[in-house]
Write a protein that holds these residues in place. Structure first.
Motif, PDB file in Angstrom:
ATOM      1  N   ASP A  15      72.404   4.841 107.989  1.00 49.78           N
ATOM      2  CA  ASP A  15      72.747   5.815 109.027  1.00 49.78           C
ATOM      3  C   ASP A  15      73.119   7.166 108.433  1.00 49.78           C
ATOM      4  O   ASP A  15      72.803   8.204 109.007  1.00 49.78           O
ATOM      5  CB  ASP A  15      73.895   5.302 109.899  1.00 49.78           C
ATOM      6  CG  ASP A  15      73.480   4.141 110.785  1.00 49.78           C
ATOM      7  OD1 ASP A  15      72.270   3.996 111.060  1.00 49.78           O
ATOM      8  OD2 ASP A  15      74.366   3.373 111.201  1.00 49.78           O
ATOM      9  N   ASP A  16      73.788   7.161 107.289  1.00 48.82           N
ATOM     10  CA  ASP A  16      74.146   8.418 106.620  1.00 48.82           C
ATOM     11  C   ASP A  16      72.891   9.201 106.258  1.00 48.82           C
ATOM     12  O   ASP A  16      72.818  10.411 106.479  1.00 48.82           O
ATOM     13  CB  ASP A  16      74.955   8.166 105.349  1.00 48.82           C
ATOM     14  CG  ASP A  16      76.322   7.554 105.622  1.00 48.82           C
ATOM     15  OD1 ASP A  16      76.869   7.777 106.725  1.00 48.82           O
ATOM     16  OD2 ASP A  16      76.833   6.858 104.728  1.00 48.82           O
ATOM     17  N   GLU A  19      71.060  10.519 109.556  1.00 45.90           N
ATOM     18  CA  GLU A  19      71.734  11.661 110.181  1.00 45.90           C
ATOM     19  C   GLU A  19      71.526  12.935 109.369  1.00 45.90           C
ATOM     20  O   GLU A  19      71.249  14.000 109.937  1.00 45.90           O
ATOM     21  CB  GLU A  19      73.222  11.367 110.343  1.00 45.90           C
ATOM     22  CG  GLU A  19      73.963  12.467 111.084  1.00 45.90           C
ATOM     23  CD  GLU A  19      75.436  12.153 111.308  1.00 45.90           C
ATOM     24  OE1 GLU A  19      76.188  13.102 111.542  1.00 45.90           O
ATOM     25  OE2 GLU A  19      75.825  10.969 111.241  1.00 45.90           O
ATOM     26  N   MET A  20      71.630  12.850 108.066  1.00 45.97           N
ATOM     27  CA  MET A  20      71.440  14.014 107.208  1.00 45.97           C
ATOM     28  C   MET A  20      69.998  14.521 107.318  1.00 45.97           C
ATOM     29  O   MET A  20      69.762  15.718 107.431  1.00 45.97           O
ATOM     30  CB  MET A  20      71.772  13.672 105.752  1.00 45.97           C
ATOM     31  CG  MET A  20      71.643  14.852 104.821  1.00 45.97           C
ATOM     32  SD  MET A  20      72.233  14.603 103.122  1.00 45.97           S
ATOM     33  CE  MET A  20      71.695  12.971 102.725  1.00 45.97           C
ATOM     34  N   LEU A  22      67.825  14.019 109.827  1.00 44.30           N
ATOM     35  CA  LEU A  22      67.585  14.538 111.167  1.00 44.30           C
ATOM     36  C   LEU A  22      68.200  15.931 111.323  1.00 44.30           C
ATOM     37  O   LEU A  22      67.571  16.832 111.892  1.00 44.30           O
ATOM     38  CB  LEU A  22      68.162  13.581 112.210  1.00 44.30           C
ATOM     39  CG  LEU A  22      67.950  13.977 113.668  1.00 44.30           C
ATOM     40  CD1 LEU A  22      66.468  14.099 113.999  1.00 44.30           C
ATOM     41  CD2 LEU A  22      68.619  12.964 114.578  1.00 44.30           C
ATOM     42  N   THR A  23      69.392  16.114 110.814  1.00 41.66           N
ATOM     43  CA  THR A  23      70.039  17.426 110.877  1.00 41.66           C
ATOM     44  C   THR A  23      69.214  18.475 110.142  1.00 41.66           C
ATOM     45  O   THR A  23      69.012  19.581 110.646  1.00 41.66           O
ATOM     46  CB  THR A  23      71.458  17.355 110.283  1.00 41.66           C
ATOM     47  OG1 THR A  23      72.221  16.417 111.054  1.00 41.66           O
ATOM     48  CG2 THR A  23      72.149  18.702 110.319  1.00 41.66           C
ATOM     49  N   ALA A  24      68.700  18.134 108.971  1.00 40.45           N
ATOM     50  CA  ALA A  24      67.881  19.074 108.199  1.00 40.45           C
ATOM     51  C   ALA A  24      66.607  19.433 108.954  1.00 40.45           C
ATOM     52  O   ALA A  24      66.203  20.599 109.000  1.00 40.45           O
ATOM     53  CB  ALA A  24      67.535  18.476 106.841  1.00 40.45           C
ATOM     54  N   LEU A  26      66.092  19.299 112.286  1.00 43.31           N
ATOM     55  CA  LEU A  26      66.421  20.110 113.458  1.00 43.31           C
ATOM     56  C   LEU A  26      66.803  21.535 113.070  1.00 43.31           C
ATOM     57  O   LEU A  26      66.425  22.487 113.761  1.00 43.31           O
ATOM     58  CB  LEU A  26      67.541  19.447 114.260  1.00 43.31           C
ATOM     59  CG  LEU A  26      67.160  18.119 114.923  1.00 43.31           C
ATOM     60  CD1 LEU A  26      68.371  17.494 115.595  1.00 43.31           C
ATOM     61  CD2 LEU A  26      66.032  18.309 115.914  1.00 43.31           C
ATOM     62  N   ARG A  27      67.517  21.708 111.981  1.00 41.91           N
ATOM     63  CA  ARG A  27      67.852  23.066 111.519  1.00 41.91           C
ATOM     64  C   ARG A  27      66.609  23.820 111.104  1.00 41.91           C
ATOM     65  O   ARG A  27      66.480  25.017 111.349  1.00 41.91           O
ATOM     66  CB  ARG A  27      68.839  23.004 110.358  1.00 41.91           C
ATOM     67  CG  ARG A  27      70.238  22.676 110.811  1.00 41.91           C
ATOM     68  CD  ARG A  27      71.221  22.707 109.678  1.00 41.91           C
ATOM     69  NE  ARG A  27      72.548  22.369 110.125  1.00 41.91           N
ATOM     70  CZ  ARG A  27      73.556  22.066 109.348  1.00 41.91           C
ATOM     71  NH1 ARG A  27      73.386  22.044 108.035  1.00 41.91           N
ATOM     72  NH2 ARG A  27      74.718  21.776 109.837  1.00 41.91           N
ATOM     73  N   GLN A  30      64.893  24.920 114.273  1.00 44.16           N
ATOM     74  CA  GLN A  30      65.642  26.011 114.884  1.00 44.16           C
ATOM     75  C   GLN A  30      65.388  27.313 114.118  1.00 44.16           C
ATOM     76  O   GLN A  30      65.183  28.361 114.722  1.00 44.16           O
ATOM     77  CB  GLN A  30      67.141  25.688 114.884  1.00 44.16           C
ATOM     78  CG  GLN A  30      67.986  26.759 115.544  1.00 44.16           C
ATOM     79  CD  GLN A  30      69.458  26.436 115.529  1.00 44.16           C
ATOM     80  OE1 GLN A  30      69.902  25.568 114.800  1.00 44.16           O
ATOM     81  NE2 GLN A  30      70.221  27.126 116.339  1.00 44.16           N
ATOM     82  N   HIS A  31      65.372  27.241 112.805  1.00 39.58           N
ATOM     83  CA  HIS A  31      65.145  28.431 111.973  1.00 39.58           C
ATOM     84  C   HIS A  31      63.749  28.999 112.221  1.00 39.58           C
ATOM     85  O   HIS A  31      63.573  30.205 112.311  1.00 39.58           O
ATOM     86  CB  HIS A  31      65.340  28.081 110.501  1.00 39.58           C
ATOM     87  CG  HIS A  31      65.087  29.226 109.581  1.00 39.58           C
ATOM     88  ND1 HIS A  31      65.928  30.309 109.514  1.00 39.58           N
ATOM     89  CD2 HIS A  31      64.079  29.467 108.716  1.00 39.58           C
ATOM     90  CE1 HIS A  31      65.439  31.180 108.633  1.00 39.58           C
ATOM     91  NE2 HIS A  31      64.331  30.682 108.139  1.00 39.58           N
TER      92      HIS A  31
END
Length: 34
Positions: A15-16, A19-20, A22-24, A26-27, A30-31
């Motif tokens: 999970d760690d 999550e890391m 997926l965050t990368a 999505l960022r 967004q960028h």
């Protein structure tokens, strides 16, 4: 002899990593949309 990176990876859960990652992603989306 166990290196520090391998030891840190063993201390995390799937999970760690998810999550890391997926965050990368999505960022990055967004960028690129800005």
């Amino acid at each position: 002899d166990y290196n520090l990176l391998a030891e840190a990876a063993d201390a995390t859960t799937l999970d760690d990593h998810f999550e890391m990652g997926l965050t990368a992603i999505l960022r990055g989306f967004q960028h690129s949309a800005d």
